[in-house]
Design a protein around this motif. Structure first.
Motif, PDB file in Angstrom:
ATOM      1  N   ASN A 185       0.791  -1.072   0.095  1.00  0.00           N
ATOM      2  CA  ASN A 185       0.110  -0.072  -0.043  1.00  0.00           C
ATOM      3  C   ASN A 185       0.914   1.239  -0.086  1.00  0.00           C
ATOM      4  OD1 ASN A 185      -2.125  -1.892   0.098  1.00  0.00           O
ATOM      5  ND2 ASN A 185      -2.464  -1.739   2.388  1.00  0.00           N
ATOM      6  N   MET A 186       0.149   2.285  -0.378  1.00  0.00           N
ATOM      7  CA  MET A 186       1.120   3.448  -0.308  1.00  0.00           C
ATOM      8  C   MET A 186       1.000   4.025   0.918  1.00  0.00           C
ATOM      9  SD  MET A 186      -0.752   5.574  -3.661  1.00  0.00           S
ATOM     10  CE  MET A 186       0.432   6.967  -3.394  1.00  0.00           C
ATOM     11  N   ALA A 187       2.427   4.756   1.095  1.00  0.00           N
ATOM     12  CA  ALA A 187       2.711   5.378   2.516  1.00  0.00           C
ATOM     13  C   ALA A 187       1.556   6.560   3.014  1.00  0.00           C
ATOM     14  CB  ALA A 187       4.107   6.113   2.915  1.00  0.00           C
ATOM     15  N   PRO A 188       1.095   6.719   3.979  1.00  0.00           N
ATOM     16  CA  PRO A 188       0.394   7.712   4.585  1.00  0.00           C
ATOM     17  C   PRO A 188       0.780   9.061   4.210  1.00  0.00           C
ATOM     18  CG  PRO A 188       1.276   6.605   6.501  1.00  0.00           C
ATOM     19  CD  PRO A 188       1.511   5.751   5.269  1.00  0.00           C
ATOM     20  N   ALA A 189       0.033  10.027   3.817  1.00  0.00           N
ATOM     21  CA  ALA A 189       0.559  11.502   3.712  1.00  0.00           C
ATOM     22  C   ALA A 189       0.599  12.227   4.934  1.00  0.00           C
ATOM     23  CB  ALA A 189      -0.603  12.060   2.820  1.00  0.00           C
ATOM     24  N   SER A 190       1.729  12.794   4.897  1.00  0.00           N
ATOM     25  CA  SER A 190       2.197  13.623   6.104  1.00  0.00           C
ATOM     26  C   SER A 190       1.272  14.897   6.082  1.00  0.00           C
ATOM     27  CB  SER A 190       3.484  14.080   5.986  1.00  0.00           C
ATOM     28  OG  SER A 190       3.942  14.799   4.866  1.00  0.00           O
ATOM     29  N   ASP A 249      -0.004  18.836  14.621  1.00  0.00           N
ATOM     30  CA  ASP A 249      -0.775  18.825  16.047  1.00  0.00           C
ATOM     31  C   ASP A 249      -2.116  17.977  15.850  1.00  0.00           C
ATOM     32  OD1 ASP A 249       1.522  19.899  17.307  1.00  0.00           O
ATOM     33  OD2 ASP A 249       0.316  21.890  17.005  1.00  0.00           O
ATOM     34  N   MET A 250      -2.710  17.800  14.774  1.00  0.00           N
ATOM     35  CA  MET A 250      -3.901  17.254  14.433  1.00  0.00           C
ATOM     36  C   MET A 250      -3.808  15.866  14.883  1.00  0.00           C
ATOM     37  SD  MET A 250      -5.322  19.207  11.115  1.00  0.00           S
ATOM     38  CE  MET A 250      -6.637  18.297  11.056  1.00  0.00           C
ATOM     39  N   PRO A 251      -4.948  15.261  15.498  1.00  0.00           N
ATOM     40  CA  PRO A 251      -4.899  13.838  15.635  1.00  0.00           C
ATOM     41  C   PRO A 251      -4.852  13.030  14.199  1.00  0.00           C
ATOM     42  CG  PRO A 251      -7.130  14.706  15.974  1.00  0.00           C
ATOM     43  CD  PRO A 251      -6.009  15.954  15.662  1.00  0.00           C
ATOM     44  N   GLU A 252      -4.090  12.001  14.544  1.00  0.00           N
ATOM     45  CA  GLU A 252      -4.260  11.045  13.121  1.00  0.00           C
ATOM     46  C   GLU A 252      -5.402  10.133  13.127  1.00  0.00           C
ATOM     47  OE1 GLU A 252      -0.983   8.473  13.534  1.00  0.00           O
ATOM     48  OE2 GLU A 252       0.654  10.056  13.411  1.00  0.00           O
ATOM     49  N   PRO A 253      -6.022   9.915  11.789  1.00  0.00           N
ATOM     50  CA  PRO A 253      -7.056   8.927  11.726  1.00  0.00           C
ATOM     51  C   PRO A 253      -7.139   7.689  12.416  1.00  0.00           C
ATOM     52  CG  PRO A 253      -6.045   9.269   9.583  1.00  0.00           C
ATOM     53  CD  PRO A 253      -5.345  10.067  10.468  1.00  0.00           C
ATOM     54  N   LYS A 254      -8.134   7.201  12.816  1.00  0.00           N
ATOM     55  CA  LYS A 254      -8.251   5.895  13.726  1.00  0.00           C
ATOM     56  C   LYS A 254      -7.998   4.696  12.688  1.00  0.00           C
ATOM     57  CE  LYS A 254     -10.885   3.173  16.917  1.00  0.00           C
ATOM     58  NZ  LYS A 254     -12.112   3.234  17.597  1.00  0.00           N
ATOM     59  N   PRO A 255      -7.334   3.901  12.610  1.00  0.00           N
ATOM     60  CA  PRO A 255      -7.182   2.833  11.794  1.00  0.00           C
ATOM     61  C   PRO A 255      -8.412   2.018  11.703  1.00  0.00           C
ATOM     62  CG  PRO A 255      -5.619   2.329  13.523  1.00  0.00           C
ATOM     63  CD  PRO A 255      -6.222   3.849  13.863  1.00  0.00           C
ATOM     64  N   PRO A 256      -8.852   1.514  10.608  1.00  0.00           N
ATOM     65  CA  PRO A 256      -9.865   0.364  10.564  1.00  0.00           C
ATOM     66  C   PRO A 256      -9.751  -0.928  11.635  1.00  0.00           C
ATOM     67  CG  PRO A 256      -8.690   0.275   8.574  1.00  0.00           C
ATOM     68  CD  PRO A 256      -8.044   1.357   9.596  1.00  0.00           C
ATOM     69  N   SER A 257     -10.862  -1.426  11.854  1.00  0.00           N
ATOM     70  CA  SER A 257     -10.964  -2.679  12.891  1.00  0.00           C
ATOM     71  C   SER A 257     -10.584  -3.755  11.956  1.00  0.00           C
ATOM     72  CB  SER A 257     -12.135  -2.880  13.596  1.00  0.00           C
ATOM     73  OG  SER A 257     -13.280  -2.707  12.888  1.00  0.00           O
ATOM     74  N   VAL A 258     -10.518  -4.819  12.817  1.00  0.00           N
ATOM     75  CA  VAL A 258     -10.308  -6.052  11.812  1.00  0.00           C
ATOM     76  C   VAL A 258     -11.305  -6.741  11.096  1.00  0.00           C
ATOM     77  CG1 VAL A 258      -9.335  -8.613  12.236  1.00  0.00           C
ATOM     78  CG2 VAL A 258      -8.360  -6.786  13.708  1.00  0.00           C
ATOM     79  N   ASN A 259     -12.447  -6.320  11.596  1.00  0.00           N
ATOM     80  CA  ASN A 259     -13.637  -6.688  11.056  1.00  0.00           C
ATOM     81  C   ASN A 259     -13.594  -6.074   9.823  1.00  0.00           C
ATOM     82  OD1 ASN A 259     -13.997  -8.730  13.051  1.00  0.00           O
ATOM     83  ND2 ASN A 259     -15.432  -7.502  14.383  1.00  0.00           N
ATOM     84  N   ASP A 260     -13.672  -4.597   9.864  1.00  0.00           N
ATOM     85  CA  ASP A 260     -13.750  -4.051   8.610  1.00  0.00           C
ATOM     86  C   ASP A 260     -12.913  -4.274   7.590  1.00  0.00           C
ATOM     87  OD1 ASP A 260     -15.789  -2.570  10.066  1.00  0.00           O
ATOM     88  OD2 ASP A 260     -14.513  -0.790  10.600  1.00  0.00           O
ATOM     89  N   CYS A 261     -11.577  -4.659   8.011  1.00  0.00           N
ATOM     90  CA  CYS A 261     -10.460  -4.918   7.096  1.00  0.00           C
ATOM     91  C   CYS A 261     -11.053  -6.460   6.377  1.00  0.00           C
ATOM     92  CB  CYS A 261      -9.226  -5.359   7.781  1.00  0.00           C
ATOM     93  SG  CYS A 261      -8.591  -3.678   8.422  1.00  0.00           S
ATOM     94  N   ILE A 262     -11.493  -7.434   7.337  1.00  0.00           N
ATOM     95  CA  ILE A 262     -12.036  -8.730   6.586  1.00  0.00           C
ATOM     96  C   ILE A 262     -13.046  -8.165   5.925  1.00  0.00           C
ATOM     97  CG2 ILE A 262     -13.206 -10.916   7.338  1.00  0.00           C
ATOM     98  CD1 ILE A 262     -11.453 -10.735   9.779  1.00  0.00           C
TER      99      ILE A 262
END
Length: 294
Positions: free
Chosen positions: A232-237, A242-255
């Motif tokens: 996958n592509m690297a996340p954009a900086s 100071d802004m909070p990073e987006p929450k990664p998806p859960s395992v069920n969402d990835c499945i």
């Protein structure tokens, strides 16, 4: 003994050598005598082929005479004074009327689309026109022929009933179209099942007297999902650290995304494919009965 040569005759050799010497001496004497006679004749009458050069002195050139001096032109006569006699007391005087002003021109000036600054003439009121300030920047319009790069054909084309018989694609001729139609009509294809899961597709073109065989199964396309996070592509900086990073998806969402045959987003585990298989096996396996319910 025919191959043996006769002994040389030395007497003949001496006679020949003597004759040659006598002739050489005779030729030498004749040449000396001829040159001697020519030298005496030239000395007596002088050389006729001599070139005599005489230098003739040039006559001295006369010095150029100076041009005669021209007399200066006489000065122009002074202008005569204008003498005006005073009119008599009982003389009649005439006063000419002043010329009438020229009538205004009835020809209207040609219409102008742009003013002196390059701005278009717009229908504005007198108050707004007087209150409008002069622009700081004036956009200059293109000069010269603005249609020089416009290439339009002056000949108009009108469709006829023969247009359907010609191909709309440029670059093809009627011969190419006829050959293509002949090839399409005489092409025969058949797929042979050689073994379970193995197929061979053969095609024969009768018009070209050619044919060939190939694999009946086309190659599989690339998968739309990725089970490796490194692909996958690297996340954009972010511009704001100071802004909070987006929450990664859960395992069920990835499945669920993996089962939908879509690329996995950033943050999904690497073993999402294995987890999807495990979840599918758990869904297919029968659930154990609860003994407490009986």
């Amino acid at each position: 003994m025919r191959w043996r040569q006769a002994p040389p005759d030395r007497g003949r050799r001496w006679v020949a050598l003597g004759l040659v010497l006598v002739l050489h001496v005779l030729f030498g004497v004749l040449t000396w005598h001829e040159l001697r006679l020519r030298a005496l004749e030239e000395a007596r009458h002088g050389r006729r082929d001599a070139l005599q050069v005489r230098l003739i002195p040039a006559a001295p050139r006369a010095a150029p005479s100076a041009p005669p001096e021209l007399a200066p032109p006489p000065p122009p006569p002074p202008p005569r004074p204008v003498v005006r006699e005073p009119p008599a007391k009982q003389a009649m005087t005439v006063t000419l009327p002043e010329p009438a002003p020229a009538p205004p021109s009835t020809v209207a000036p040609p219409p102008q689309l742009f003013d002196a600054t390059g701005q278009p003439h717009l229908p504005t009121s007198s108050s707004s026109a007087s209150a409008a300030p002069a622009p700081d920047y004036v956009q200059r319009m293109p000069q010269g022929d603005s249609q020089v790069m416009k290439h339009d054909s002056p000949v108009t084309y009108q469709a006829t009933r023969f247009d359907n018989d010609w191909t709309p694609v440029r670059g093809n001729s009627s011969v190419d179209d006829a050959l293509k139609r002949a090839v399409d009509k005489t092409t025969v294809s058949h797929t042979f099942h050689v073994a379970p899961g193995v197929r061979v597709k053969c095609t024969v073109v009768l018009a070209a007297l050619a044919g060939g065989c190939g694999s009946g199964n086309p190659p599989r396309g690339p998968s739309g999902r990725s089970g490796d996070m490194r692909l996958n592509m690297a996340p954009a900086s972010t511009l704001a650290p100071d802004m909070p990073e987006p929450k990664p998806p859960s395992v069920n969402d990835c499945i669920a995304i993996y089962r939908a045959n879509k690329p996995l987003p950033q943050g999904c585990p690497v073993d999402t494919a294995a987890r999807s298989v495990d979840a599918e096996m758990r869904e297919r396996s029968p659930q154990p009965e609860n003994p407490a319910g009986h």
